[in-house]
Design a protein around this motif. Structure first.
Motif, PDB file in Angstrom:
ATOM      1  N   ASP A  61       0.670  -1.217  -0.062  1.00 43.25           N
ATOM      2  CA  ASP A  61       0.024  -0.062   0.085  1.00 43.25           C
ATOM      3  C   ASP A  61       0.910   1.168  -0.185  1.00 43.25           C
ATOM      4  O   ASP A  61       0.360   2.256   0.455  1.00 43.25           O
ATOM      5  CB  ASP A  61      -0.897   0.024   1.148  1.00 43.25           C
ATOM      6  N   THR A  62       1.827   1.151  -0.405  1.00 42.35           N
ATOM      7  CA  THR A  62       3.055   2.313  -0.438  1.00 42.35           C
ATOM      8  C   THR A  62       3.321   2.543  -1.958  1.00 42.35           C
ATOM      9  O   THR A  62       3.231   1.797  -2.595  1.00 42.35           O
ATOM     10  CB  THR A  62       4.352   2.378   0.228  1.00 42.35           C
ATOM     11  N   GLY A  63       3.533   3.787  -2.319  1.00 45.00           N
ATOM     12  CA  GLY A  63       3.961   4.111  -3.646  1.00 45.00           C
ATOM     13  C   GLY A  63       4.852   3.435  -4.545  1.00 45.00           C
ATOM     14  O   GLY A  63       4.796   2.794  -5.434  1.00 45.00           O
ATOM     15  N   VAL A  64       5.970   3.283  -3.758  1.00 46.57           N
ATOM     16  CA  VAL A  64       7.048   2.681  -4.464  1.00 46.57           C
ATOM     17  C   VAL A  64       6.777   1.074  -4.615  1.00 46.57           C
ATOM     18  O   VAL A  64       6.914   0.414  -5.888  1.00 46.57           O
ATOM     19  CB  VAL A  64       8.705   2.704  -4.051  1.00 46.57           C
ATOM     20  N   CYS A  65       6.280   0.417  -3.713  1.00 47.18           N
ATOM     21  CA  CYS A  65       5.794  -0.958  -3.651  1.00 47.18           C
ATOM     22  C   CYS A  65       4.943  -0.977  -4.800  1.00 47.18           C
ATOM     23  O   CYS A  65       4.722  -2.184  -5.398  1.00 47.18           O
ATOM     24  CB  CYS A  65       5.275  -1.388  -2.246  1.00 47.18           C
ATOM     25  N   ASP A  66       3.522  -0.065  -4.690  1.00 36.55           N
ATOM     26  CA  ASP A  66       2.764  -0.449  -5.746  1.00 36.55           C
ATOM     27  C   ASP A  66       3.480  -0.264  -7.234  1.00 36.55           C
ATOM     28  O   ASP A  66       3.054  -1.241  -8.112  1.00 36.55           O
ATOM     29  CB  ASP A  66       1.710   0.873  -5.625  1.00 36.55           C
ATOM     30  N   THR A  67       4.474   0.765  -7.549  1.00 33.21           N
ATOM     31  CA  THR A  67       4.955   0.828  -8.709  1.00 33.21           C
ATOM     32  C   THR A  67       5.951  -0.238  -9.114  1.00 33.21           C
ATOM     33  O   THR A  67       5.700  -0.982 -10.015  1.00 33.21           O
ATOM     34  CB  THR A  67       5.828   1.961  -8.741  1.00 33.21           C
ATOM     35  N   GLN A  68       6.540  -0.943  -8.166  1.00 32.96           N
ATOM     36  CA  GLN A  68       7.199  -2.005  -8.227  1.00 32.96           C
ATOM     37  C   GLN A  68       6.473  -3.403  -8.754  1.00 32.96           C
ATOM     38  O   GLN A  68       6.940  -4.020  -9.638  1.00 32.96           O
ATOM     39  CB  GLN A  68       8.085  -2.205  -7.067  1.00 32.96           C
TER      40      GLN A  68
END
Length: 172
Positions: A61-68
């Motif tokens: 649920d965080t931005g970088v994790c989402d993008t990854q």
């Protein structure tokens, strides 16, 4: 005895402690027992004979994790049936399933390390201070030998997507 590694990772510049060994290219990947759901589990044996790209994220649920996770989901569609992309986090399986549904992510296998954090300990990515797994990438060949590994030094940064995907393509 548990190995603690200090001075190797930060969160927004603040030092964090990683628990577990630093795995290297050529090492045999440790087996794991991760949750697919509350009652279903997965281990390396479930993906036998396939090249494995293991994308580890602290929280979906965080931005970088989402993008990854989205980036590797897109790549998974192009890599073929001999490759499996696994995303590992300490999020509950419910949260992983909810996020995948909302994001339309359907090519990666989501696995949860929430119960015992055993993956984090075995792969050297458990963050002592947060009980989350540190962002990292592991590429395993069909025999589960590590062919590429990236431990990020800063938790909020992106991994080198292309280098990981090149390692996968080199095994096909």
């Amino acid at each position: 005895m548990t190995t603690e590694r200090t001075g190797v990772a930060t969160l927004k510049g603040n030092p964090i402690t990683l628990i577990g060994p630093e795995l290297k290219v050529g090492d045999q990947a440790p087996d794991f027992n991760l949750n697919r759901s509350l009652v279903e589990f997965a281990s390396l044996k479930d993906f036998e004979g396939k090249v494995k790209l293991i994308s580890v994220v602290p929280s979906i649920d965080t931005g970088v994790c989402d993008t990854q996770t989205r980036r590797f989901n897109e790549a998974a569609a192009e890599l073929g049936d001999n490759v499996v992309v696994l995303t590992v986090s300490a999020d509950l399986p419910f949260a992983q399933a909810r996020w995948c549904g909302a994001a339309g992510v359907d090519k990666v296998v989501m696995l949860s390390d929430y119960k015992e954090l055993s993956f984090g300990k075995a792969y050297g990515v458990l963050i002592k201070e947060f009980h989350l797994d540190m962002r990292s990438i592991f590429v395993l060949d069909a025999s589960n030998t590590i062919q590429h590994v990236e431990y990020l030094a800063e938790m909020s940064e992106h991994p080198d997507y292309e280098k990981a995907l090149e390692a996968v393509r080199g095994l096909l």
